[in-house]
Design a protein around this motif. Structure first.
Motif, PDB file in Angstrom:
ATOM      1  N   UNK A  14       0.812  -1.193   0.016  1.00  0.00           N
ATOM      2  CA  UNK A  14      -0.011  -0.197   0.007  1.00  0.00           C
ATOM      3  C   UNK A  14       0.724   1.211  -0.056  1.00  0.00           C
ATOM      4  N   UNK A  15       0.749   1.919  -1.149  1.00  0.00           N
ATOM      5  CA  UNK A  15       1.758   3.189  -1.095  1.00  0.00           C
ATOM      6  C   UNK A  15       1.151   4.010  -0.106  1.00  0.00           C
ATOM      7  N   UNK A  16       0.339   4.398   0.462  1.00  0.00           N
ATOM      8  CA  UNK A  16       0.063   5.380   1.526  1.00  0.00           C
ATOM      9  C   UNK A  16       0.628   5.068   2.906  1.00  0.00           C
ATOM     10  N   UNK A  17       0.833   3.599   2.934  1.00  0.00           N
ATOM     11  CA  UNK A  17       1.626   3.193   3.948  1.00  0.00           C
ATOM     12  C   UNK A  17       2.894   3.508   4.021  1.00  0.00           C
ATOM     13  N   UNK A  18       3.594   3.029   2.888  1.00  0.00           N
ATOM     14  CA  UNK A  18       4.941   3.628   2.553  1.00  0.00           C
ATOM     15  C   UNK A  18       5.302   5.096   2.880  1.00  0.00           C
ATOM     16  N   UNK A  19       4.382   5.877   2.540  1.00  0.00           N
ATOM     17  CA  UNK A  19       4.301   7.329   2.405  1.00  0.00           C
ATOM     18  C   UNK A  19       4.316   7.762   3.877  1.00  0.00           C
ATOM     19  N   UNK A  20       3.515   7.033   4.458  1.00  0.00           N
ATOM     20  CA  UNK A  20       3.321   7.730   6.173  1.00  0.00           C
ATOM     21  C   UNK A  20       4.733   7.151   6.895  1.00  0.00           C
ATOM     22  N   UNK A  21       5.370   6.125   6.501  1.00  0.00           N
ATOM     23  CA  UNK A  21       6.607   5.690   7.217  1.00  0.00           C
ATOM     24  C   UNK A  21       7.787   6.768   6.649  1.00  0.00           C
ATOM     25  N   UNK A  22       7.672   7.103   5.438  1.00  0.00           N
ATOM     26  CA  UNK A  22       8.795   8.265   4.977  1.00  0.00           C
ATOM     27  C   UNK A  22       8.364   9.310   5.774  1.00  0.00           C
ATOM     28  N   UNK A  23       7.202   9.742   5.967  1.00  0.00           N
ATOM     29  CA  UNK A  23       7.066  11.061   6.553  1.00  0.00           C
ATOM     30  C   UNK A  23       7.527  10.755   8.011  1.00  0.00           C
ATOM     31  N   UNK A  24       7.543   9.607   8.850  1.00  0.00           N
ATOM     32  CA  UNK A  24       8.061   9.571   9.909  1.00  0.00           C
ATOM     33  C   UNK A  24       9.553   9.442  10.127  1.00  0.00           C
ATOM     34  N   UNK A  25      10.087   8.834   8.988  1.00  0.00           N
ATOM     35  CA  UNK A  25      11.516   8.876   9.111  1.00  0.00           C
ATOM     36  C   UNK A  25      12.045  10.543   9.084  1.00  0.00           C
ATOM     37  N   UNK A  26      11.369  11.081   8.149  1.00  0.00           N
ATOM     38  CA  UNK A  26      11.856  12.582   7.997  1.00  0.00           C
ATOM     39  C   UNK A  26      11.642  13.157   9.198  1.00  0.00           C
ATOM     40  N   UNK A  27      10.429  12.942   9.969  1.00  0.00           N
ATOM     41  CA  UNK A  27      10.365  13.739  11.467  1.00  0.00           C
ATOM     42  C   UNK A  27      11.501  13.297  12.221  1.00  0.00           C
ATOM     43  N   UNK A  28      11.858  12.136  12.311  1.00  0.00           N
ATOM     44  CA  UNK A  28      12.897  11.649  12.915  1.00  0.00           C
ATOM     45  C   UNK A  28      14.127  12.320  12.799  1.00  0.00           C
TER      46      UNK A  28
END
Length: 95
Positions: A14-28
């Motif tokens: 699911x692309x939106x799951x991947x996008x959300x994980x990328x967002x979290x990595x960016x916030x970290x």
């Protein structure tokens, strides 16, 4: 660190799951996230690639800069625009 839980989710169908994980990595904002983000930078969904650009702008490492430059040659016009925009006045500078 949340990396062990996030990394497998970068391969979710699911692309939106991947996008959300990328967002979290960016916030970290950790340089440790760069390798994981680089592998995601060629995800088939443009929305994910655009989020990778945003994450790299928060991390600001030389490896992130190289990936941002490579995304300026993306097949999706919006991804290219996002990559170019990322080099605006607040963009990371070559060291």
């Amino acid at each position: 660190m949340a990396f062990p839980a996030i990394l497998p989710m970068l391969k979710d169908e699911r692309w939106y799951v991947v996008r959300n994980m990328v967002t979290i990595l960016g916030e970290i904002g950790s340089a440790e996230a760069v390798n994981a983000l680089q592998t995601t930078a060629r995800h088939p969904e443009p929305k994910v690639r655009k989020e990778v650009i945003k994450a790299f702008m928060k991390i600001n490492t030389h490896a992130a800069e190289n990936t941002l430059i490579s995304l300026m040659d993306d097949d999706d016009e919006d991804v290219v625009k996002q990559a170019i925009y990322s080099w605006g006045p607040t963009a990371p500078r070559q060291r």
